[in-house]
Design a protein around this motif. Structure first.
Motif, PDB file in Angstrom:
ATOM      1  N   PRO A  89     -10.336 -17.111 -43.754  1.00 24.99           N
ATOM      2  CA  PRO A  89     -11.046 -16.139 -42.904  1.00 24.99           C
ATOM      3  C   PRO A  89     -11.668 -16.785 -41.667  1.00 24.99           C
ATOM      4  CG  PRO A  89     -11.640 -15.860 -45.213  1.00 24.99           C
ATOM      5  CD  PRO A  89     -10.873 -17.135 -45.120  1.00 24.99           C
ATOM      6  N   ILE A  90     -12.131 -18.042 -41.779  1.00 27.98           N
ATOM      7  CA  ILE A  90     -12.716 -18.719 -40.616  1.00 27.98           C
ATOM      8  C   ILE A  90     -11.653 -18.916 -39.541  1.00 27.98           C
ATOM      9  CG2 ILE A  90     -14.074 -20.685 -39.846  1.00 27.98           C
ATOM     10  CD1 ILE A  90     -15.410 -18.947 -41.986  1.00 27.98           C
ATOM     11  N   ALA A  91     -10.439 -19.288 -39.968  1.00 29.04           N
ATOM     12  CA  ALA A  91      -9.341 -19.414 -39.008  1.00 29.04           C
ATOM     13  C   ALA A  91      -9.064 -18.072 -38.339  1.00 29.04           C
ATOM     14  CB  ALA A  91      -8.090 -19.933 -39.718  1.00 29.04           C
ATOM     15  N   GLY A  92      -9.097 -17.002 -39.116  1.00 32.25           N
ATOM     16  CA  GLY A  92      -8.892 -15.676 -38.545  1.00 32.25           C
ATOM     17  C   GLY A  92      -9.978 -15.305 -37.553  1.00 32.25           C
ATOM     18  N   ILE A  93     -11.226 -15.659 -37.849  1.00 36.60           N
ATOM     19  CA  ILE A  93     -12.333 -15.383 -36.930  1.00 36.60           C
ATOM     20  C   ILE A  93     -12.092 -16.072 -35.591  1.00 36.60           C
ATOM     21  CG2 ILE A  93     -14.783 -15.839 -36.515  1.00 36.60           C
ATOM     22  CD1 ILE A  93     -15.222 -15.381 -39.523  1.00 36.60           C
ATOM     23  N   LEU A  94     -11.662 -17.316 -35.629  1.00 36.53           N
ATOM     24  CA  LEU A  94     -11.384 -18.043 -34.388  1.00 36.53           C
ATOM     25  C   LEU A  94     -10.300 -17.347 -33.566  1.00 36.53           C
ATOM     26  CD1 LEU A  94     -11.507 -21.736 -35.650  1.00 36.53           C
ATOM     27  CD2 LEU A  94     -12.973 -20.732 -33.896  1.00 36.53           C
ATOM     28  N   LEU A  95      -9.324 -16.756 -34.245  1.00 35.43           N
ATOM     29  CA  LEU A  95      -8.232 -16.085 -33.548  1.00 35.43           C
ATOM     30  C   LEU A  95      -8.676 -14.768 -32.900  1.00 35.43           C
ATOM     31  CD1 LEU A  95      -5.328 -16.584 -36.135  1.00 35.43           C
ATOM     32  CD2 LEU A  95      -5.647 -17.790 -33.962  1.00 35.43           C
ATOM     33  N   GLY A  96      -9.665 -14.103 -33.493  1.00 33.31           N
ATOM     34  CA  GLY A  96      -9.994 -12.751 -33.053  1.00 33.31           C
ATOM     35  C   GLY A  96     -11.208 -12.604 -32.170  1.00 33.31           C
ATOM     36  N   LEU A  97     -12.048 -13.632 -32.047  1.00 34.70           N
ATOM     37  CA  LEU A  97     -13.343 -13.471 -31.391  1.00 34.70           C
ATOM     38  C   LEU A  97     -13.239 -12.956 -29.959  1.00 34.70           C
ATOM     39  CD1 LEU A  97     -15.304 -16.601 -32.660  1.00 34.70           C
ATOM     40  CD2 LEU A  97     -16.031 -14.223 -32.884  1.00 34.70           C
ATOM     41  N   VAL A  98     -12.462 -13.631 -29.126  1.00 34.22           N
ATOM     42  CA  VAL A  98     -12.420 -13.267 -27.711  1.00 34.22           C
ATOM     43  C   VAL A  98     -11.739 -11.919 -27.515  1.00 34.22           C
ATOM     44  CG1 VAL A  98     -11.564 -13.946 -25.443  1.00 34.22           C
ATOM     45  CG2 VAL A  98     -12.511 -15.677 -26.965  1.00 34.22           C
ATOM     46  N   GLY A  99     -10.684 -11.666 -28.274  1.00 35.36           N
ATOM     47  CA  GLY A  99      -9.993 -10.381 -28.149  1.00 35.36           C
ATOM     48  C   GLY A  99     -10.894  -9.202 -28.452  1.00 35.36           C
ATOM     49  N   GLY A 129       0.468 -14.076 -55.288  1.00 44.33           N
ATOM     50  CA  GLY A 129       0.877 -15.316 -54.646  1.00 44.33           C
ATOM     51  C   GLY A 129      -0.156 -15.780 -53.636  1.00 44.33           C
ATOM     52  N   THR A 130      -0.343 -17.095 -53.569  1.00 40.41           N
ATOM     53  CA  THR A 130      -1.362 -17.654 -52.687  1.00 40.41           C
ATOM     54  C   THR A 130      -0.996 -17.510 -51.214  1.00 40.41           C
ATOM     55  OG1 THR A 130      -0.340 -19.829 -52.955  1.00 40.41           O
ATOM     56  CG2 THR A 130      -2.181 -19.296 -54.402  1.00 40.41           C
ATOM     57  N   LEU A 131       0.293 -17.536 -50.878  1.00 39.31           N
ATOM     58  CA  LEU A 131       0.687 -17.416 -49.474  1.00 39.31           C
ATOM     59  C   LEU A 131       0.315 -16.046 -48.931  1.00 39.31           C
ATOM     60  CD1 LEU A 131       2.037 -18.517 -46.957  1.00 39.31           C
ATOM     61  CD2 LEU A 131       4.243 -17.744 -47.863  1.00 39.31           C
ATOM     62  N   VAL A 132       0.656 -14.992 -49.653  1.00 36.46           N
ATOM     63  CA  VAL A 132       0.302 -13.639 -49.217  1.00 36.46           C
ATOM     64  C   VAL A 132      -1.213 -13.479 -49.154  1.00 36.46           C
ATOM     65  CG1 VAL A 132       0.464 -11.188 -49.799  1.00 36.46           C
ATOM     66  CG2 VAL A 132       2.440 -12.690 -50.139  1.00 36.46           C
ATOM     67  N   LEU A 133      -1.913 -14.004 -50.159  1.00 29.09           N
ATOM     68  CA  LEU A 133      -3.376 -13.931 -50.162  1.00 29.09           C
ATOM     69  C   LEU A 133      -3.954 -14.626 -48.937  1.00 29.09           C
ATOM     70  CD1 LEU A 133      -6.091 -13.302 -51.492  1.00 29.09           C
ATOM     71  CD2 LEU A 133      -5.840 -15.407 -52.828  1.00 29.09           C
ATOM     72  N   GLY A 134      -3.451 -15.824 -48.616  1.00 27.36           N
ATOM     73  CA  GLY A 134      -3.952 -16.555 -47.462  1.00 27.36           C
ATOM     74  C   GLY A 134      -3.740 -15.797 -46.164  1.00 27.36           C
ATOM     75  N   VAL A 135      -2.572 -15.209 -45.993  1.00 28.03           N
ATOM     76  CA  VAL A 135      -2.286 -14.442 -44.774  1.00 28.03           C
ATOM     77  C   VAL A 135      -3.231 -13.251 -44.652  1.00 28.03           C
ATOM     78  CG1 VAL A 135      -0.569 -12.989 -43.629  1.00 28.03           C
ATOM     79  CG2 VAL A 135       0.118 -15.177 -44.621  1.00 28.03           C
ATOM     80  N   LEU A 136      -3.445 -12.540 -45.753  1.00 26.25           N
ATOM     81  CA  LEU A 136      -4.347 -11.386 -45.715  1.00 26.25           C
ATOM     82  C   LEU A 136      -5.786 -11.800 -45.438  1.00 26.25           C
ATOM     83  CD1 LEU A 136      -2.815  -9.358 -48.661  1.00 26.25           C
ATOM     84  CD2 LEU A 136      -2.882  -8.654 -46.259  1.00 26.25           C
ATOM     85  N   LEU A 137      -6.200 -12.955 -45.945  1.00 22.50           N
ATOM     86  CA  LEU A 137      -7.555 -13.439 -45.656  1.00 22.50           C
ATOM     87  C   LEU A 137      -7.704 -13.832 -44.187  1.00 22.50           C
ATOM     88  CD1 LEU A 137      -8.321 -15.562 -48.854  1.00 22.50           C
ATOM     89  CD2 LEU A 137      -9.221 -13.299 -48.267  1.00 22.50           C
ATOM     90  N   VAL A 138      -6.655 -14.407 -43.606  1.00 24.61           N
ATOM     91  CA  VAL A 138      -6.683 -14.697 -42.165  1.00 24.61           C
ATOM     92  C   VAL A 138      -6.819 -13.397 -41.374  1.00 24.61           C
ATOM     93  CG1 VAL A 138      -5.337 -15.559 -40.213  1.00 24.61           C
ATOM     94  CG2 VAL A 138      -5.432 -16.880 -42.328  1.00 24.61           C
ATOM     95  N   LEU A 139      -6.053 -12.376 -41.759  1.00 24.76           N
ATOM     96  CA  LEU A 139      -6.137 -11.080 -41.076  1.00 24.76           C
ATOM     97  C   LEU A 139      -7.528 -10.461 -41.236  1.00 24.76           C
ATOM     98  CD1 LEU A 139      -2.687  -9.485 -41.976  1.00 24.76           C
ATOM     99  CD2 LEU A 139      -3.445 -10.328 -39.734  1.00 24.76           C
ATOM    100  N   ALA A 140      -8.105 -10.582 -42.432  1.00 22.66           N
ATOM    101  CA  ALA A 140      -9.451 -10.054 -42.642  1.00 22.66           C
ATOM    102  C   ALA A 140     -10.445 -10.729 -41.713  1.00 22.66           C
ATOM    103  CB  ALA A 140      -9.866 -10.244 -44.102  1.00 22.66           C
ATOM    104  N   GLY A 141     -10.317 -12.054 -41.546  1.00 16.54           N
ATOM    105  CA  GLY A 141     -11.195 -12.761 -40.626  1.00 16.54           C
ATOM    106  C   GLY A 141     -10.990 -12.336 -39.189  1.00 16.54           C
ATOM    107  N   ALA A 142      -9.723 -12.157 -38.778  1.00  9.74           N
ATOM    108  CA  ALA A 142      -9.434 -11.749 -37.402  1.00  9.74           C
ATOM    109  C   ALA A 142      -9.997 -10.360 -37.113  1.00  9.74           C
ATOM    110  CB  ALA A 142      -7.925 -11.779 -37.160  1.00  9.74           C
ATOM    111  N   PHE A 143      -9.838  -9.429 -38.060  1.00  7.56           N
ATOM    112  CA  PHE A 143     -10.388  -8.088 -37.868  1.00  7.56           C
ATOM    113  C   PHE A 143     -11.919  -8.104 -37.937  1.00  7.56           C
ATOM    114  CE2 PHE A 143      -6.179  -6.593 -39.778  1.00  7.56           C
ATOM    115  CZ  PHE A 143      -5.643  -6.288 -38.538  1.00  7.56           C
ATOM    116  N   GLY A 144     -12.459  -8.806 -38.927  1.00  7.24           N
ATOM    117  CA  GLY A 144     -13.910  -8.827 -39.109  1.00  7.24           C
ATOM    118  C   GLY A 144     -14.662  -9.547 -38.020  1.00  7.24           C
TER     119      GLY A 144
END
Length: 432
Positions: free
Chosen positions: A55-65, A98-113
């Motif tokens: 989720p932290i990686a996702g936050i970094l991706l989404g902040l400026v947008g 599966g951990t891969l799908v879980l990881g991707v969804l957690l990244v998306l949750a961070g980007a949206f959140g």
């Protein structure tokens, strides 16, 4: 819910704080699920750490947008869409295989959140005048330790008795509930009336004031996460405390840290400056961490006392530098500026724990605490000499209960009142 009986500024503060609390619990509370990740998913400790960082990686991706969305289309849209989308991603994570799908969804949750990091600050600042913004942002920033405390109290038992699906499902419910409340009840704060097509000048073109504030925030993240990340280990490993006693004391100290944020905001409102209290608090943090370094090296009780004080001091400036950034950037640029501001802090959040952990493992606690003290001292040096008012004023009235001015006669009257009132700290002096 009858929102007409609640002062609009209070309602916006409640919505912004609630969104920040839900986001913190969902995105930063995954560290409390590490045992469940290891047991349910059969991953290594390193693998569990990667999932916590997603989720932290996702936050970094989404902040400026999301900052751009808030600046151009309003806080209500950014907060509502972001939180509801994060809820959807978390709901998917709760049933993912599966951990891969879980990881991707957690990244998306961070980007949206991450919409909360930019838009909730705008929502609060836009509805409060300068002499009440410090306290209001202190309340909003206090949601972070409260969200962490909620995660610590609820996530482990939920994972134990209901599995990962229950814990991640709670995150989805929190984000969904606050997102729906924002979509229903949030009102974008008033903005300055501009001729069609006119744009406020980019604040980054007007010297290095914002960049210095970004650097200060990143530097102050180092002592904050050195202390919060390793206080428990220091007390149990180097001081011989039981885990239960250390956890209870640190929980109390973290709640005190939330109160310190409120006091810092009140102080900045009282003196009419964000920079001056920040300078004193950063200097006090550096001095306290120097005592902590000496106490750790000499195995003195002074080190323990300094560590507990540092747990509150290191979080004391968070609301101040966020408020300073938004006030200077102005309503047309605050979302993007807060997004860039958050990127520097989250980069430090990602880097500090593993680097500090490696330093402690190799050299012990004193060098890590000394590094934290040096970063706090660097923040004192980096701070601008004084506050600067934005050329684009926030137009929130003192009562905070007036809706966005519409085009036409009402807008012209609002603009004339703002012009007569002048600006103070980036906003007009309130009139009735």
């Amino acid at each position: 819910m009858n929102t007409h009986r609640i002062p609009r500024s209070w309602l916006m503060l409640a919505l912004g704080t609630g969104g920040q609390t839900a986001s913190t619990t969902a995105l930063y509370g995954l560290a409390y699920l590490i045992p469940a990740f290891r047991e349910d998913l059969r991953v290594s400790l390193a693998g569990a750490g990667v999932l916590v960082s997603c989720p932290i990686a996702g936050i970094l991706l989404g902040l400026v947008g999301w900052g751009v969305v808030a600046d151009r289309y309003g806080e209500r849209l950014a907060l509502g869409a972001g939180l509801l989308s994060a809820a959807g991603a978390m709901a998917g994570a709760a049933v993912a295989e599966g951990t891969l799908v879980l990881g991707v969804l957690l990244v998306l949750a961070g980007a949206f959140g991450s919409s909360v990091n930019s838009a909730s600050g705008r929502l609060v600042i836009g509805w409060f005048p300068p002499d009440r913004r410090g306290v209001a942002m202190g309340v909003r920033q206090a949601s972070q330790p409260l969200g962490t405390a909620l995660a610590a109290a609820v996530m482990p038992p939920l994972a134990q008795y209901g599995g990962l699906a229950a814990a991640l499902g709670l995150s989805a419910v929190l984000c969904g509930a606050t997102g729906a409340a924002t979509a229903l009840f949030a009102v974008d704060p008033p903005r300055s009336v501009r001729p069609a097509g006119a744009r406020a000048p980019a604040p980054y073109r007007e010297g290095g004031h914002l960049w210095r504030l970004h650097g200060v925030a990143a530097a102050l993240c180092v002592p904050q996460f050195v202390v919060t990340g390793f206080a428990l280990l220091f007390l149990t490993g180097a001081r011989g405390w039981s885990a239960a006693a250390a956890g209870a004391v640190l929980a109390a100290v973290n709640l005190a840290g939330a109160a310190v944020r409120l006091l810092a905001g009140w102080w900045s409102d009282a003196v009419g400056s964000r920079i001056r209290p920040m300078r004193w608090l950063a200097a006090a943090t550096a001095a306290d961490l120097a005592l902590l370094t000496a106490g750790a090296a000499l195995d003195s009780p002074v080190g323990t006392a300094a560590l507990l004080l540092a747990s509150a001091l290191t979080v004391s400036t968070n609301g101040l530098h966020n408020t300073a950034v938004a006030e200077y950037a102005g309503p047309d640029w605050a979302g993007r500026a807060l997004g860039v501001h958050g990127m520097g802090q989250h980069t430090a959040i990602v880097l500090v724990p593993p680097l500090a952990g490696a330093l402690i493992a190799d050299r012990g606690y004193p060098p890590a605490f000394a590094l934290a003290a040096g970063c706090a001292a660097l923040a004192v040096v980096l701070l601008p000499a004084a506050d600067r008012a934005s050329r684009t004023a926030w137009t929130a009235p003192a009562d905070g209960d007036r809706p966005r001015p519409r085009a036409g006669k009402a807008a012209d009257q609002c603009a004339r009142r703002a012009s007569r009132a002048g600006t103070a700290g980036g906003a007009p002096t309130a009139r009735r």
